[in-house]
Motif scaffolding. Structure first.
Motif, short mmCIF file in Angstrom:
data_model
loop_
_atom_site.label_atom_id
_atom_site.label_comp_id
_atom_site.label_asym_id
_atom_site.label_seq_id
_atom_site.Cartn_x
_atom_site.Cartn_y
_atom_site.Cartn_z
N UNK A 137 0.82 -1.20 0.00
CA UNK A 137 0.00 0.00 0.00
C UNK A 137 0.86 1.26 0.00
N UNK A 138 1.92 1.25 0.79
CA UNK A 138 2.78 2.42 0.88
C UNK A 138 3.51 2.68 -0.43
N UNK A 139 3.96 1.63 -1.10
CA UNK A 139 4.68 1.79 -2.34
C UNK A 139 3.77 2.29 -3.45
N UNK A 140 2.51 1.85 -3.45
CA UNK A 140 1.56 2.32 -4.45
C UNK A 140 1.23 3.79 -4.22
N UNK A 141 1.10 4.18 -2.95
CA UNK A 141 0.86 5.58 -2.65
C UNK A 141 2.05 6.42 -3.10
N UNK A 142 3.25 5.92 -2.87
CA UNK A 142 4.46 6.63 -3.29
C UNK A 142 4.53 6.73 -4.81
N UNK A 143 4.08 5.66 -5.49
CA UNK A 143 4.08 5.69 -6.96
C UNK A 143 3.14 6.77 -7.47
N UNK A 144 1.99 6.92 -6.80
CA UNK A 144 1.04 7.96 -7.19
C UNK A 144 1.63 9.34 -7.02
N UNK A 145 2.37 9.55 -5.93
CA UNK A 145 3.00 10.84 -5.69
C UNK A 145 4.10 11.10 -6.73
#
Length: 233
Positions: free
Chosen positions: A156-164
């Motif tokens: 979840x954290x990596x996907x959020x970071x990818x979005x940013x």
């Protein structure tokens, strides 16, 4: 000899004490440690749980769990790019190919228009505002889940970071738009230039949708399937 539930929980605490903060990675390490401890007990049944755990932990080497965490991050990154690619490919197959062609045609016309830079600028601004709203929602859900469950998920954290990270592409394209007015008119209206610009913006729109809409839903699906503990707040 099998580990008790209490000993399993102690292993989770042990991994957190050794700087493994993500629950999905903790679960994999706990599973590995538990299996190894049980194997150690088969040959040395008189060892205490702590001694067997320490023997197992030493097998990870000088850097402990750090190498495993790094490998897990690489594996997850590879998985996410596969997901991105699989959903991006859908846009070049029926029926989504029709929408892709429409977007490409729209941007081609916009690039040929004297008002093209304003249309492209407005499109990026809409994407940026919508993306920020979605990013805020994802971040809010992420924080709520950590607070309520005490668990942090690498996926979840990596996907959020990818979005940013995706938003770093928008300022670059804004600069390119403003450069339109500084180019020779014959170049702007040339076929290769308009096709290149239209292709860039079409891919940007598709990538934006996949990162902002598809990946978060896919993350929820994967985590729910593999980790029953994962639940939306």
């Amino acid at each position: 000899m099998k580990l008790t539930l209490e000993q399993i929980q102690q292993l989770y605490i042990f991994t957190r004490q050794h700087y493994v903060e993500h629950f999905d990675v903790q679960t994999e390490l706990v599973d590995h440690l538990a299996n190894d401890i049980e194997q150690i007990w088969k040959t040395q049944p008189n060892l205490s749980f702590e001694d067997a755990r320490n023997i197992s932990f030493k097998k990870f080497g000088v850097f402990g769990f750090m190498d495993i965490v790094g490998e897990r991050q690489k594996a997850l990154s590879k998985k996410y790019w596969k997901i991105i690619w699989s959903f991006a490919k859908d846009w070049f197959q029926l029926p989504k190919i029709i929408l892709t062609i429409f977007i490409f045609t729209l941007f081609t016309i916009a690039c040929r228009s004297k008002f093209g830079e304003y249309f492209l600028f407005s499109s990026l601004m809409i994407m940026c505002v919508y993306g920020l709203i979605k990013a805020f929602q994802l971040k809010n859900n992420f924080k709520k889940r950590i607070k309520s469950t005490g668990k942090k998920w690498m996926l979840e954290e990596m996907i959020f970071s990818a979005g940013m990270g995706f938003f770093t592409m928008i300022p670059i394209n804004l600069i390119n738009i403003f450069n339109l007015s500084n180019l020779d008119e014959n170049m702007i209206y040339s076929n290769w230039f308009t096709l290149l610009y239209a292709a860039i913006f079409t891919l940007l729109v598709i990538g934006f949708y996949v990162v902002i809409e598809v990946l978060p839903k896919k993350a929820e699906e994967l985590l729910t399937k593999n980790y029953p503990e994962y639940k939306l707040v």
